[in-house]
Design a protein around this motif. Structure first.
Motif, mmCIF file in Angstrom:
data_model
loop_
_atom_site.group_PDB
_atom_site.id
_atom_site.type_symbol
_atom_site.label_atom_id
_atom_site.label_comp_id
_atom_site.label_asym_id
_atom_site.label_seq_id
_atom_site.Cartn_x
_atom_site.Cartn_y
_atom_site.Cartn_z
ATOM 1 N N ARG A 7 20.263 56.974 -75.944
ATOM 2 C CA ARG A 7 20.783 55.829 -75.403
ATOM 3 C C ARG A 7 19.549 54.960 -75.267
ATOM 4 N N GLN A 8 19.684 53.863 -75.754
ATOM 5 C CA GLN A 8 19.218 52.471 -75.651
ATOM 6 C C GLN A 8 19.451 51.464 -74.813
ATOM 7 N N TYR A 9 18.695 51.133 -73.627
ATOM 8 C CA TYR A 9 18.947 50.215 -72.762
ATOM 9 C C TYR A 9 17.924 48.990 -72.697
ATOM 10 N N GLN A 10 18.547 47.927 -72.434
ATOM 11 C CA GLN A 10 17.749 46.840 -72.148
ATOM 12 C C GLN A 10 17.505 46.484 -70.790
ATOM 13 N N VAL A 11 16.478 46.642 -70.091
ATOM 14 C CA VAL A 11 16.325 46.587 -68.775
ATOM 15 C C VAL A 11 15.841 45.059 -68.496
ATOM 16 N N TYR A 12 16.506 44.698 -67.365
ATOM 17 C CA TYR A 12 16.109 43.193 -67.014
ATOM 18 C C TYR A 12 14.872 42.946 -66.865
ATOM 19 N N PRO A 13 14.261 41.666 -67.314
ATOM 20 C CA PRO A 13 12.896 41.458 -67.193
ATOM 21 C C PRO A 13 12.349 41.639 -65.740
ATOM 22 N N GLY A 14 10.941 42.514 -65.678
ATOM 23 C CA GLY A 14 10.517 42.450 -64.366
ATOM 24 C C GLY A 14 10.765 43.841 -63.671
ATOM 25 N N LYS A 15 12.013 44.712 -64.218
ATOM 26 C CA LYS A 15 12.608 45.409 -63.541
ATOM 27 C C LYS A 15 12.182 46.945 -63.958
ATOM 28 N N MET A 16 11.656 46.897 -65.056
ATOM 29 C CA MET A 16 11.074 48.474 -65.810
ATOM 30 C C MET A 16 10.756 49.448 -64.801
ATOM 31 N N ASP A 17 9.510 49.116 -64.005
ATOM 32 C CA ASP A 17 9.178 49.965 -62.887
ATOM 33 C C ASP A 17 10.119 50.608 -62.043
ATOM 34 N N GLU A 18 10.895 49.612 -61.518
ATOM 35 C CA GLU A 18 11.989 49.994 -60.521
ATOM 36 C C GLU A 18 13.116 50.864 -61.402
ATOM 37 N N TRP A 19 13.320 50.472 -62.605
ATOM 38 C CA TRP A 19 14.408 51.294 -63.277
ATOM 39 C C TRP A 19 13.888 52.639 -63.585
ATOM 40 N N ILE A 20 12.619 52.755 -64.061
ATOM 41 C CA ILE A 20 11.995 53.990 -64.390
ATOM 42 C C ILE A 20 12.024 54.970 -63.082
ATOM 43 N N GLU A 21 11.804 54.411 -61.895
ATOM 44 C CA GLU A 21 11.618 55.108 -60.507
ATOM 45 C C GLU A 21 13.084 55.630 -60.320
ATOM 46 N N ALA A 45 6.653 50.732 -75.926
ATOM 47 C CA ALA A 45 5.245 50.148 -75.985
ATOM 48 C C ALA A 45 4.923 48.947 -76.551
ATOM 49 N N GLU A 46 6.053 48.219 -77.242
ATOM 50 C CA GLU A 46 5.952 46.624 -77.629
ATOM 51 C C GLU A 46 6.899 45.704 -76.914
ATOM 52 N N ASP A 47 7.917 46.672 -76.241
ATOM 53 C CA ASP A 47 9.130 45.719 -75.632
ATOM 54 C C ASP A 47 9.200 46.232 -74.153
ATOM 55 N N ASP A 48 8.698 45.453 -73.303
ATOM 56 C CA ASP A 48 8.579 45.716 -71.859
ATOM 57 C C ASP A 48 9.917 45.996 -71.188
ATOM 58 N N ASN A 49 10.894 45.558 -72.222
ATOM 59 C CA ASN A 49 12.492 45.861 -71.534
ATOM 60 C C ASN A 49 13.351 46.868 -71.996
ATOM 61 N N LEU A 50 12.574 47.726 -73.030
ATOM 62 C CA LEU A 50 13.290 48.584 -73.641
ATOM 63 C C LEU A 50 13.204 50.321 -73.067
#
Length: 107
Positions: A7-21, A45-50
């Motif tokens: 499953r490949q998700y595009q996380v909204y910009p700036g939300k990755m840490d919140e998403w991972i948590e 590693a290269e895409d902060d929203n992936l």
């Protein structure tokens, strides 16, 4: 042979840490308590929203059964789905169903 979803998700910009948590503390425990197996999660590693993660099912019938147990539950609809939609662009989700090759270490 087991069925996997990548499953490949595009996380909204700036939300990755919140998403991972949210994934680690809420979503994954909710799903695994209902029988889903999540052998891996990755962030780009290269895409902060992936965000990419893998789920394992015994077969297609098992996948359908667990989808129903998770996604049709009132708990999912009320306590998980709204937050997922705030953190992930669900319209850009890509799901690949895969089976391991005979030489795959994950089967």
């Amino acid at each position: 042979m087991a069925l996997f979803e990548i499953r490949q998700y595009q996380v909204y910009p700036g939300k990755m840490d919140e998403w991972i948590e949210f994934m680690v503390t809420r979503v994954a425990p909710f799903m695994t308590a209902r029988g889903m197996v999540i052998p891996a999660m990755f962030r780009g590693a290269e895409d902060d929203n992936l965000h990419i993660w893998i789920r394992r099912f015994d077969d297609e019938a098992h996948r359908e059964q667990l989808y129903k147990a998770v996604y049709e539950s009132d708990d999912w609809q009320t306590n998980y789905k709204p937050t997922v939609r705030q953190l992930v662009d669900v319209e850009k989700t890509v799901v690949h169903r895969m089976v391991g090759t005979p030489h795959s270490p994950i089967r």
